[in-house]
Design a protein around this motif. Structure first.
Motif, PDB file in Angstrom:
ATOM      1  N   ASN A 118       0.861  -1.181   0.000  1.00  0.00           N
ATOM      2  CA  ASN A 118       0.000   0.000   0.000  1.00  0.00           C
ATOM      3  C   ASN A 118       0.907   1.244   0.000  1.00  0.00           C
ATOM      4  O   ASN A 118       1.730   1.439   0.911  1.00  0.00           O
ATOM      5  CB  ASN A 118      -0.893  -0.022   1.252  1.00  0.00           C
ATOM      6  N   HIS A 119       0.737   2.063  -1.032  1.00  0.00           N
ATOM      7  CA  HIS A 119       1.553   3.277  -1.192  1.00  0.00           C
ATOM      8  C   HIS A 119       1.519   4.159   0.069  1.00  0.00           C
ATOM      9  O   HIS A 119       2.536   4.736   0.479  1.00  0.00           O
ATOM     10  CB  HIS A 119       1.000   4.049  -2.402  1.00  0.00           C
ATOM     11  N   LEU A 120       0.345   4.257   0.694  1.00  0.00           N
ATOM     12  CA  LEU A 120       0.200   5.114   1.878  1.00  0.00           C
ATOM     13  C   LEU A 120       0.988   4.547   3.052  1.00  0.00           C
ATOM     14  O   LEU A 120       1.526   5.283   3.884  1.00  0.00           O
ATOM     15  CB  LEU A 120      -1.283   5.247   2.264  1.00  0.00           C
ATOM     16  N   GLY A 122       3.734   3.010   2.667  1.00  0.00           N
ATOM     17  CA  GLY A 122       5.099   3.424   2.341  1.00  0.00           C
ATOM     18  C   GLY A 122       5.390   4.799   2.929  1.00  0.00           C
ATOM     19  O   GLY A 122       6.382   5.000   3.635  1.00  0.00           O
ATOM     20  N   HIS A 123       4.484   5.771   2.674  1.00  0.00           N
ATOM     21  CA  HIS A 123       4.674   7.113   3.254  1.00  0.00           C
ATOM     22  C   HIS A 123       4.694   7.026   4.780  1.00  0.00           C
ATOM     23  O   HIS A 123       5.514   7.666   5.439  1.00  0.00           O
ATOM     24  CB  HIS A 123       3.536   8.045   2.831  1.00  0.00           C
ATOM     25  N   ALA A 124       3.765   6.224   5.327  1.00  0.00           N
ATOM     26  CA  ALA A 124       3.628   6.144   6.790  1.00  0.00           C
ATOM     27  C   ALA A 124       4.913   5.655   7.455  1.00  0.00           C
ATOM     28  O   ALA A 124       5.260   6.090   8.545  1.00  0.00           O
ATOM     29  CB  ALA A 124       2.469   5.215   7.156  1.00  0.00           C
ATOM     30  N   GLY A 311       8.464  12.913  -1.103  1.00  0.00           N
ATOM     31  CA  GLY A 311       7.707  12.645  -2.320  1.00  0.00           C
ATOM     32  C   GLY A 311       7.717  11.157  -2.640  1.00  0.00           C
ATOM     33  O   GLY A 311       8.293  10.343  -1.894  1.00  0.00           O
ATOM     34  N   ASP A 312       7.091  10.801  -3.751  1.00  0.00           N
ATOM     35  CA  ASP A 312       6.991   9.385  -4.083  1.00  0.00           C
ATOM     36  C   ASP A 312       8.354   8.793  -4.433  1.00  0.00           C
ATOM     37  O   ASP A 312       9.133   9.389  -5.175  1.00  0.00           O
ATOM     38  CB  ASP A 312       6.015   9.210  -5.254  1.00  0.00           C
ATOM     39  N   ASN A 313       8.616   7.626  -3.888  1.00  0.00           N
ATOM     40  CA  ASN A 313       9.890   6.940  -4.131  1.00  0.00           C
ATOM     41  C   ASN A 313       9.695   5.445  -3.883  1.00  0.00           C
ATOM     42  O   ASN A 313       8.668   5.037  -3.335  1.00  0.00           O
ATOM     43  CB  ASN A 313      10.977   7.512  -3.213  1.00  0.00           C
TER      44      ASN A 313
END
Ligand code: KG4
Ligand code: ZN
Length: 357
Positions: A118-120, A122-124, A311-313
């Motif tokens: 889950n991309h979120l 990843g940020h978390a 940012g996205d990575n």
């Protein structure tokens, strides 16, 4: 000494094609061996926003050499990879499908486990890439598609405390930039030109400021800016409006974060008070310093990812892959791409985002 897991992460949920290899050291601290991000700004610039089909085509063109570059820069060999982790959502379905299919095929060819991320999440987890991070913590996730306060209890254990009821904060930055005639992607530019303006020049609305707990709303702000831009003639007025917008956002986040602190404390009595801010907007230095000051006032430990990992990575995707690999949480190769994939599944399906006003 046991072999430490080596994870390949792949990210293509929106307009960044990214691949990364990570492992961990003897103390269990993640080590980023390579982190390649290729942005598509030039592809989308003339359209003023991300065009999904063009984004997907660009991912297809770049994904193999981005992954190859990530492997080469890591100093590792393909056969040393222990698992492949790809973003499976949320995001643009045509874009997600590229990295997801590539990751599945790669895992199959290597005969190694596949992990859908889950991309979120990843940020978390992204602050873990440069600092120790213990559960539980309060997370403010502010990106182009999401603005949420979450009580993070552990890997995969999220309780949403508040959310935006309309636009995401990054979206508000981007829309404001567009109204001011700034080229895509305008969000980061607002922060730059705001430095030249008077933050008290325009009195902008602060929607649901005095109600709705730690829920957020930014759509009214955009409407107010639209009205003002119609009468703007000089560059200085533009700078003043950008500065007023930036200041208003800071005021909203200050107040709502304080409310979120109280809610987090109610649910985590006598636990260490940790506040994590992640997502693209966490790169905004003024928002960062305002939130750090608030944490000092409130005795919270504040943790931000390094600016380049806001940012996205794919390093953050590989990191979730690493955590799941250690728990043997693997996925089948028929795992779908999920355009919507909330971190707190229970909260997301409540009517009106579950917000009572
Ligand atoms: O996390 P992210 O890279 O992608 C999503 O998952 O959405 O966040 C992108 C968002 C964009 O809306 C962008 O304008 C915003 O983050 N952003 C910023 C700054 N840098 C990126 N917003 C305000 N100030 C910045 N310095
Ligand atoms: Zn993102």
């Amino acid at each position: 000494m046991s072999k430490k897991p080596l994870i390949l992460g792949i990210e293509t949920s929106c307009d960044e094609t990214a691949a990364s290899l990570i492992t961990e050291n003897e103390q269990g601290i993640p080590v980023v061996l390579s982190n390649i991000v290729s942005s598509q700004i030039e592809v989308h610039k003339e359209f003023g926003g991300v065009v999904p089909e063009l984004a997907a085509r660009s991912h297809v063109e770049k994904i193999d050499w981005i992954v190859e570059k990530a492997i080469n820069e890591s100093g590792k060999k393909i056969k040393e990879i222990d698992a492949v982790a790809s973003t499976a959502g949320p995001g643009l379905i045509v874009c997600l499908s590229v990295g997801l299919s590539f990751g599945k095929a790669f895992a199959l060819a290597l005969d190694k486990p596949f992990i859908a991320v889950n991309h979120l999440e990843g940020h978390a987890l992204s602050p873990k890439l440069n600092s120790g991070l213990n559960y539980p913590y309060l997370l403010l996730l502010i990106s182009g598609g999401h603005s949420q306060f979450l009580n993070v209890q552990g890997l995969g254990k999220y309780k949403r405390l508040g959310t935006t009821i309309d636009d995401a904060l990054g979206e508000a930055f981007d829309k404001t930039a567009k109204l001011l005639g700034i080229e895509f992607p305008g969000g980061p530019q607002i922060e730059i030109i705001a430095k030249k303006g008077d933050p008290n020049k325009y009195d902008l609305p602060k929607p649901i400021y005095n109600k709705g707990g730690c829920n957020l709303s930014f759509a009214g702000l955009k409407t107010a800016i639209l009205k003002i831009t119609k009468n703007i003639k000089t560059n200085q007025e533009k700078f003043d409006l950008a500065a007023s917008f930036q200041r208003t956002v800071e005021k909203i986040l200050y107040k709502k974060t304080k409310i979120a602190f109280r809610e987090f404390e109610k649910e985590n009595k006598s636990k260490e008070k940790i506040f994590v801010v992640a997502g693209g907007v966490a790169a905004n230095k003024k928002i960062r310093s305002m939130l750090i000051n608030l944490c000092n006032e409130e005795n919270y430990k504040s943790i931000f990812p390094p600016i380049e990992l806001c940012g996205d990575n794919a390093a953050m995707i590989a990191l979730v892959g690493l955590e799941k690999f250690k728990l043997k949480e693997f996925n089948n190769l028929d795992h779908p791409a999920k355009p919507r994939w909330p971190l707190d599944e229970d909260a997301a399906f409540l009517k009106g985002a579950g917000v009572k006003l």
